[in-house]
Design an enzyme around this catalytic site. Structure first.
Site, PDB file in Angstrom:
ATOM      1  N   HIS A  30       0.816  -1.218   0.000  1.00  0.00           N
ATOM      2  CA  HIS A  30       0.000   0.000   0.000  1.00  0.00           C
ATOM      3  C   HIS A  30       0.843   1.258   0.000  1.00  0.00           C
ATOM      4  CE1 HIS A  30       0.630   0.846   4.330  1.00  0.00           C
ATOM      5  NE2 HIS A  30       0.528  -0.465   4.513  1.00  0.00           N
TER       6      HIS A  30
ATOM      7  N   CYS B 121       3.231  -5.148   6.488  1.00  0.00           N
ATOM      8  CA  CYS B 121       2.830  -4.677   5.164  1.00  0.00           C
ATOM      9  C   CYS B 121       4.038  -4.130   4.407  1.00  0.00           C
ATOM     10  CB  CYS B 121       1.778  -3.576   5.267  1.00  0.00           C
ATOM     11  SG  CYS B 121       0.141  -4.190   5.725  1.00  0.00           S
TER      12      CYS B 121
END
Length: 129
Positions: free
Chosen positions: A88, A104
């Site tokens: 992301h 992440c």
């Protein structure tokens, strides 16, 4: 392919050819390795903090809306199979290049938008040290 030791994501575009992006990756106690696949693609998504984040930050709301300055997902996100991880964008561009996340893969917003346009749901993702 993500190489956490390099803090780089490589999109293989042909034999011996790849596009490289600087990324932020999991902190030492949050790193993972393995193979996953992109399961979803989202522009400016809402963010529901995972349980591990809420354990450390119980002050966070259950959902942070799209576009909110405290939404860490940035301009786009692509969820990965097998867990609560995603590739992301970010609201903290200075964190790119570090060991900073809960697992992440964090990218500059311009880079996540470029990658988003180049890959499809189902694209395999390999994370290695």
């Amino acid at each position: 392919m993500v190489r956490t030791s390099e803090r780089r994501l490589y999109l293989v575009v042909g034999p011996g050819k790849a596009i490289g992006y600087d990324v932020g990756v999991g902190r030492a106690d949050r790193q993972w390795t393995g193979t996953a696949a992109i399961t979803g693609k989202y522009i400016r998504p809402n963010w529901a903090p995972p349980l591990a984040v809420l354990k450390d930050r119980p002050d966070l709301p259950a959902m942070i809306p799209s576009g909110a300055p405290n939404n860490p997902m940035g301009e786009a996100a692509m969820t990965l199979s097998g867990g609560e991880y995603a590739i992301h964008g970010t609201n903290r561009p200075g964190s790119i290049g570090g060991f900073v996340s809960y697992g992440c893969i964090r990218m500059h917003n311009a880079d996540i938008l470029d990658l988003y346009a180049r890959v499809a749901v189902g694209t395999p993702v390999t994370v290695m040290r």
